[in-house]
Design an enzyme around this catalytic site. Sequence first.
Site, PDB file in Angstrom:
ATOM      1  CB  SER A   1      -0.876  -0.157   1.330  1.00 22.78           C
ATOM      2  OG  SER A   1       0.005   0.388   2.581  1.00 22.78           O
ATOM      3  CG  ASP A   2       1.470   5.745  -1.212  1.00 23.67           C
ATOM      4  OD1 ASP A   2       2.372   6.089  -0.380  1.00 23.67           O
ATOM      5  OD2 ASP A   2       1.180   6.504  -2.160  1.00 23.67           O
ATOM      6  CE1 TYR A   3       3.011   7.825   6.768  1.00 23.88           C
ATOM      7  CE2 TYR A   3       5.018   7.399   5.766  1.00 23.88           C
ATOM      8  CZ  TYR A   3       4.417   7.651   6.799  1.00 23.88           C
ATOM      9  OH  TYR A   3       5.042   8.026   7.898  1.00 23.88           O
ATOM     10  CB  THR A   4      -1.709   5.928   6.427  1.00 24.59           C
ATOM     11  OG1 THR A   4      -1.732   7.172   5.525  1.00 24.59           O
ATOM     12  CG2 THR A   4      -0.601   5.858   7.344  1.00 24.59           C
ATOM     13  CB  SER A   5      -3.077   3.961   0.680  1.00 27.33           C
ATOM     14  OG  SER A   5      -2.863   2.792   0.605  1.00 27.33           O
TER      15      SER A   5
END
Length: 762
Positions: free
Chosen positions: A287-291
Amino acid sequence: MKYKIAVCRFVLPVLLLLLIAISPSFAQQKMNQFITGLMAKMTVQEKIGQLNLVVGGEATTGSVVSTGVEEKIKQGKVGGIFSVSTPQRIRRIQELAVQQSRLKIPIIFGMDVIHGYRTIFPIPLGMAASWDMQRIEESARIAAQEATADGLNWTFSPMVDISRDPRWGRISEGSGEDPFLGSAIAAAMVKGYQGKDLSADNTLLACVKHFALYGAAEAGRDYHSVDMSRIKMFNEYLPPYKAAIDAGVGSVMSSFNDVDGIPASGNKWLLTDVLRKQWGFKGLVVSDYTSVNEMIDHGLGDLKAVSALSLKAGLDMDMVGEGFLTTLEASLKEGKVTMAEIDRACRLVLEAKYKLGLFDDPFRYCNDVRAQKEIFSEAHRKIARATAARSFVLLKNENVLPLARKGSIALVGPLADAKENMVGTWSVSADVSKATSLLAGLKEVAGTGVQVRYAKGANVSEDAALEARTSVFGKPWQRDSRHPDTLIAEAVRLAKESDVVVAAMGELAEFTGESSSRTDLNLPQSQKKLVDALLATGKPVVMVLFTGRPLTITEEDQKLPAILNVWFGGSEAGYAISDVLFGDVNPSGKLPATFPRNVGQIPIYHSYKNTGRPLVGDEFQKFRSNYLDVSNTPLYPFGYGLSYTKFEYSPVKLSKTSLKGAEKLMASVTVTNSGKYAGEEVVQMYLRDIVATNTRPLKELKGFKKLLLQPGESKEVSFEITTNLLKFYDHNLRYDWEPGEFTVFIGTNSRDVSSANFTWNR
């Protein structure tokens, strides 16, 4: 005896080829056996722990920072860490994993190595402007060498999002507007990072991002919603991701935005149906950052619900949010996820570590000697300087450039002595203290025969709050407290005493990048006033434009005699810009993104489709597709870029005008350097499908070649056209070509081309 020798000559090569053919299956079998054996020993908690990616240093793309990391490592609850570097720090962390956790599984270490590690190359949009795949691949190779020397083995790059909206700040981090150019760059970057052997200690696991469509955020506002047809996705936005997959990229990062109404990190159609089943991707998806957590605000449920949704969609690793770590075990007990889904994700994370050689030697990337010798070396800086110089785009030149090495130069402008900003956005590992400002570079490159004097002339903006918002990530900006009139007066006085003025204008580095969207793409008013005051002196003014996006510089184009767009050139920017200003390097960059006349034209790009009421010519026509207040045409078209020399093109020559089936067509032009300087030219080839079952673009880039020509030299440049170049996705998402009439265009940019027609039947 002769018969035996002949048999050996035939049989041995065949056997060798067979061994080569089956050896990957042996390696695959060996890896499968190892990981299956390891997973048999793992608890559910340990398997879920491998799916947890935490940040070990400062947050670079979000506000959340991981806590309690050391204890989690000992408990087997961390699979990877990013934003930590140096062999010493990484060794200490790795020792926790392989000495104090139960199963001693090593950790993978990542970082946003985007356009260089310590030796910083031009921002990706600038690299794309070079149209030089060899240099682009080399930049990634050097980045991998330096990053691995500092203990890293995973990079969250390349970013291949197509963007046709320069308001979006992250356009600077990609390759611009075109899927064909973007695909070539995506493949070159993956090859540069990963090399031929991921287990080598100088190659990085690449991660193509952001899957998918992130660059099409509505209104150019970062993280905003994306909505487009699937035919547009497959023809215009997905090709660069597919090119990275075909090049063997080892990992994929999901994007923040929604796709067809479902956030990418929880989108099964995207992550499983397209990525794995249709394209055959076999690596891990992070995932992207906290996505994953952010899907709550998208309106898809609480943390437990969105974490389960993401895992089931095909996401394997959760970056920073720890929703997987804290909820998946409960979801398993409740039947919301299956053990097979957890096992799939765990296996893919372990496979990445295996391919990197971490199970053989967890400390293979912790080499203090390499770190001392291979990072920011003189050889790497030399390559970065040459590469930067070839990324710059000469937008205008009325016999002002190149500068003569004599007399005096007034170097003015807010970006003239701003070395921290030379490296551009997304240079998190750069040592900005070692970057070279334009002032320092110009003085050194000019030599003793030129007097270079400096005045700031203006702040970047009259809006102090705007400047403050963009003085981040180690790029402090010292605002001049003097009155704007005082700053301009000082610059004007210097200009009057000099032979020529070099005005360093544009954006600060962090005007672009993540969370740096803008609605006003003009030069700030403070700089416009400075330009007018400098021009009023009557001295020739060269604008050196620093930018991470296309800007609306229509006024400056009308007023100034010379404009050199230098993007943000990296560690050696000051030297590289000076090399071009003095003519030691002839500029050869071409725009990878269209420059609009004003923001009202956005989105504007070269491969647009016709309408039922197309404008004929440039003049306004009622009931035709045009504006009341501005031309349809851009300020500078895609592929545009001038040179200190002049290139002339012959008419397009075709090997035949009627083809059938699997035949091949050769389209050729002769390019002549009719000027007095040696120079590089990017010859561009575009195609148009005139009649089709779906509306098709008026021009699509389908080939390009960069060549060096000496003064007076001519070369024939040929492009091979096959039916593969004619294929497109139709309304049923069927990928094929259709027989009919076509046009080929070849020229120096997407606007200035010559053409020829041909027909192709089945």
